[in-house]
Design an enzyme around this catalytic site. Structure first.
Site, PDB file in Angstrom:
ATOM      1  N   HIS A  82      -5.726   8.082   1.786  1.00  0.00           N
ATOM      2  CA  HIS A  82      -5.188   7.486   3.011  1.00  0.00           C
ATOM      3  C   HIS A  82      -3.744   7.036   2.809  1.00  0.00           C
ATOM      4  O   HIS A  82      -3.292   6.789   1.681  1.00  0.00           O
ATOM      5  CB  HIS A  82      -6.063   6.309   3.456  1.00  0.00           C
ATOM      6  CG  HIS A  82      -7.404   6.743   3.976  1.00  0.00           C
ATOM      7  ND1 HIS A  82      -8.249   5.903   4.663  1.00  0.00           N
ATOM      8  CD2 HIS A  82      -8.023   7.960   3.929  1.00  0.00           C
ATOM      9  CE1 HIS A  82      -9.348   6.566   5.020  1.00  0.00           C
ATOM     10  NE2 HIS A  82      -9.234   7.816   4.570  1.00  0.00           N
ATOM     11  N   GLU A  84      -2.203   4.277   3.429  1.00  0.00           N
ATOM     12  CA  GLU A  84      -2.000   2.939   2.848  1.00  0.00           C
ATOM     13  C   GLU A  84      -2.181   2.988   1.332  1.00  0.00           C
ATOM     14  O   GLU A  84      -1.412   2.353   0.591  1.00  0.00           O
ATOM     15  CB  GLU A  84      -3.001   1.941   3.438  1.00  0.00           C
ATOM     16  CG  GLU A  84      -2.974   1.848   4.957  1.00  0.00           C
ATOM     17  CD  GLU A  84      -3.961   2.793   5.630  1.00  0.00           C
ATOM     18  OE1 GLU A  84      -4.036   3.979   5.249  1.00  0.00           O
ATOM     19  OE2 GLU A  84      -4.652   2.346   6.558  1.00  0.00           O
ATOM     20  N   CYS A 108      -8.798   1.240   6.823  1.00  0.00           N
ATOM     21  CA  CYS A 108     -10.250   1.307   6.599  1.00  0.00           C
ATOM     22  C   CYS A 108     -10.627   0.252   5.549  1.00  0.00           C
ATOM     23  O   CYS A 108      -9.755  -0.410   4.963  1.00  0.00           O
ATOM     24  CB  CYS A 108     -10.652   2.700   6.133  1.00  0.00           C
ATOM     25  SG  CYS A 108     -10.166   3.050   4.430  1.00  0.00           S
ATOM     26  N   CYS A 111      -9.061   1.051   1.916  1.00  0.00           N
ATOM     27  CA  CYS A 111      -7.632   0.719   1.807  1.00  0.00           C
ATOM     28  C   CYS A 111      -7.433  -0.790   1.901  1.00  0.00           C
ATOM     29  O   CYS A 111      -6.519  -1.339   1.278  1.00  0.00           O
ATOM     30  CB  CYS A 111      -6.837   1.426   2.891  1.00  0.00           C
ATOM     31  SG  CYS A 111      -6.763   3.200   2.631  1.00  0.00           S
TER      32      CYS A 111
HETATM   33  N1  LIG Z   1      -6.074   3.730   8.246  1.00  0.00           N
HETATM   34  C1  LIG Z   1      -6.217   5.051   8.028  1.00  0.00           C
HETATM   35  C2  LIG Z   1      -7.246   5.738   8.624  1.00  0.00           C
HETATM   36  C3  LIG Z   1      -7.363   7.087   8.388  1.00  0.00           C
HETATM   37  N2  LIG Z   1      -6.485   7.701   7.570  1.00  0.00           N
HETATM   38  C4  LIG Z   1      -6.568   9.145   7.402  1.00  0.00           C
HETATM   39  C5  LIG Z   1      -7.789   9.752   6.850  1.00  0.00           C
HETATM   40  C6  LIG Z   1      -7.840  11.093   7.528  1.00  0.00           C
HETATM   41  O1  LIG Z   1      -6.936  12.014   6.892  1.00  0.00           O
HETATM   42  C7  LIG Z   1      -7.315  10.782   8.899  1.00  0.00           C
HETATM   43  C8  LIG Z   1      -8.397  10.406   9.893  1.00  0.00           C
HETATM   44  O2  LIG Z   1      -8.975  11.584  10.347  1.00  0.00           O
HETATM   45  P1  LIG Z   1      -9.884  11.646  11.661  1.00  0.00           P
HETATM   46  O3  LIG Z   1     -11.211  11.083  11.309  1.00  0.00           O
HETATM   47  O4  LIG Z   1      -9.203  10.839  12.739  1.00  0.00           O
HETATM   48  O5  LIG Z   1      -9.918  13.112  11.984  1.00  0.00           O
HETATM   49  O6  LIG Z   1      -6.451   9.682   8.720  1.00  0.00           O
HETATM   50  C9  LIG Z   1      -5.463   6.998   6.985  1.00  0.00           C
HETATM   51  O7  LIG Z   1      -4.636   7.565   6.246  1.00  0.00           O
HETATM   52  N3  LIG Z   1      -5.362   5.674   7.213  1.00  0.00           N
HETATM   53 ZN   LIG Z   2      -8.136   3.921   4.245  1.00  0.00          ZN
END
Ligand SMILES: Nc1ccn([C@H]2C[C@H](O)[C@@H](COP(=O)(O)O)O2)c(=O)n1
Ligand SMILES: [Zn+2]
Length: 167
Positions: A82, A84, A108, A111
């Site tokens: 992710h 973060e 999440c 993170c």
């Molecule tokens: N705070 C976050 C939440 C999600 N991510 C990333 C993880 C995945 O690559 C994407 C989410 O994918 P989705 O379920 O919307 O198709 O975003 C993050 O980096 N930071």
């Molecule tokens: Zn995360």
């Protein structure tokens, strides 16, 4: 007498600047569905780390899946780092005490643990589209317990335009 030239007034606020860096970083992401960027700023308003979501170093984007659905191992979720996490790992120091993290999407739970342990004291986020997920609920529970504050970035302008032609 000519009037003295006044300073430009339309400059970016610190919040706008760091969120814009987070959003620009997100443009590096190869995730076809959700591109997330993060930017960490210290107490002196210096950028100390940036990141975006992507697969770990050495793990080819052509080998791993970007799917969202199907058996867990055939989706992106077990593999993607992710934004973060990458911003904290890319930071110039492991001690991020008193720093703020600007991120396009609310962190999440995984993170959030990294954010808390790094010493980051504030999260500024743009979207909370997964607010009803257990991950985000757990994240907020930990942040409240740990005394890490979070606030939504409220844009004061609809967009910032970048141009490569300066003439
Ligand atoms: N705070 C976050 C939440 C999600 N991510 C990333 C993880 C995945 O690559 C994407 C989410 O994918 P989705 O379920 O919307 O198709 O975003 C993050 O980096 N930071
Ligand atoms: Zn995360």
């Amino acid at each position: 007498m000519t009037e003295p030239i006044k300073k430009r007034l339309n400059y970016l606020s610190w919040d706008e600047y760091f969120m814009a860096v987070a959003l620009l970083s997100a443009e590096r992401s190869k995730d076809p569905n959700t591109q997330v960027g993060a930017c960490i700023a210290n107490r002196q308003n210096k950028i100390v780390g940036v990141g975006y979501n992507g697969f770990p170093i050495g793990c080819s984007d052509d080998e791993l899946p970007w799917d969202r659905q199907g058996p867990f191992l055939t989706t992106k979720y077990p593999y993607v780092c992710h934004a973060e996490l990458n911003a904290v790992l890319n930071a110039i120091s492991t001690d991020l005490s008193g720093c703020r993290i600007y991120v396009g999407l609310f962190p999440c739970n995984e993170c959030t643990k990294v954010i808390i342990q790094s010493g980051i004291k504030e999260i500024v986020y743009l979207s909370d589209k997964y607010r009803d997920s257990d991950q985000v609920k757990a994240a907020k529970r930990m942040l409240d317990l740990a005394g890490v504050s979070y606030r939504r970035f409220i844009p004061q302008r609809p967009e910032i335009t970048l141009s490569f032609s300066l003439d």
